[in-house]
Design an enzyme around this catalytic site. Structure first.
Site, PDB file in Angstrom:
ATOM      1  N   HIS A   9      48.532  39.469  41.332  1.00  0.00           N
ATOM      2  CA  HIS A   9      48.097  40.853  41.612  1.00  0.00           C
ATOM      3  C   HIS A   9      49.293  41.709  42.021  1.00  0.00           C
ATOM      4  O   HIS A   9      49.450  42.843  41.561  1.00  0.00           O
ATOM      5  CB  HIS A   9      47.075  40.886  42.763  1.00  0.00           C
TER       6      HIS A   9
ATOM      7  N   LYS B 295      27.286  40.456  47.068  1.00  0.00           N
ATOM      8  CA  LYS B 295      28.091  39.239  47.228  1.00  0.00           C
ATOM      9  C   LYS B 295      28.962  39.402  48.456  1.00  0.00           C
ATOM     10  O   LYS B 295      29.702  40.372  48.568  1.00  0.00           O
ATOM     11  CB  LYS B 295      29.003  39.110  45.991  1.00  0.00           C
TER      12      LYS B 295
ATOM     13  N   ARG C  12      45.613  37.636  31.697  1.00  0.00           N
ATOM     14  CA  ARG C  12      46.403  36.404  31.840  1.00  0.00           C
ATOM     15  C   ARG C  12      46.479  35.627  30.539  1.00  0.00           C
ATOM     16  O   ARG C  12      47.529  35.166  30.130  1.00  0.00           O
ATOM     17  CB  ARG C  12      45.798  35.511  32.934  1.00  0.00           C
TER      18      ARG C  12
END
Ligand code: PNS
Length: 159
Positions: free
Chosen positions: A18, A42, A91
């Protein structure tokens, strides 16, 4: 024109991957907003306040970066902050399907906002917050995966 860029994510916790994207995205515009998406359904590993604090600590060397949290739709937050570009890290090809669907939905909702993908550096191509959480939970050393300020927060919460 002042270009403001938004880098959204969960950052639970922020990783070196990040931080690499933040550093590179901070050079794409005059200002970069790092937006922590709050998912009210969540509960995170770290609280939103802790994530704000960790991100502020590890971006203190970047004067054009601000950290903020948002609830609701990403494009509404981008519009509210005046950001015309959103950056996401990619990624590997396994990220593509998820990123493609979100980018297309966001483009349909707000065609004036461009989504740009930055490829993760090789050494971070496997790295995810979920891996950091698992290594930390099982007592492993996370210092190769996260910035020092995040490693300290993890050490504090797992002692
Ligand atoms: O780091 P993550 O978990 O991949 O980040 C996901 C995030 C916060 C960017 C995503 O969940 C998000 O955009 N949430 C806000 C709701 C939204 O706008 N979803 C996209 C439209 S379908």
């Amino acid at each position: 024109m002042l270009r403001k860029v938004l880098y959204p994510g969960s950052f639970d916790p922020p990783t070196l991957g990040h931080l690499d994207i933040i550093e590179r995205a901070s050079r794409l515009g005059e200002r970069l907003v790092v937006g922590i998406g709050i998912n009210s359904e969540k509960s995170g590993w770290f609280s939103v306040e802790e994530r704000l604090e960790m991100l502020r600590a590890c971006t203190a060397h970047l004067p054009n970066v601000e950290i903020a949290a948002f609830e609701g739709l990403l494009i509404h937050f981008a519009q509210q902050k005046g950001c015309s570009v959103m950056v996401r890290g990619m990624r590997a090809v396994t990220d593509f399907d998820y990123e493609f669907r979100i980018a297309m939905a966001n483009r349909t909702l707000a065609p004036e906002i461009e989504t740009v993908f930055l490829l993760a550096r090789d050494e971070y191509s496997f790295l995810a917050s979920s891996i950091v959480r698992e290594v930390a939970r099982l007592g492993g050393d996370v210092t190769a995966f996260v910035p020092p300020a995040v490693a300290e927060s993890i050490a504090r919460r797992t002692v």
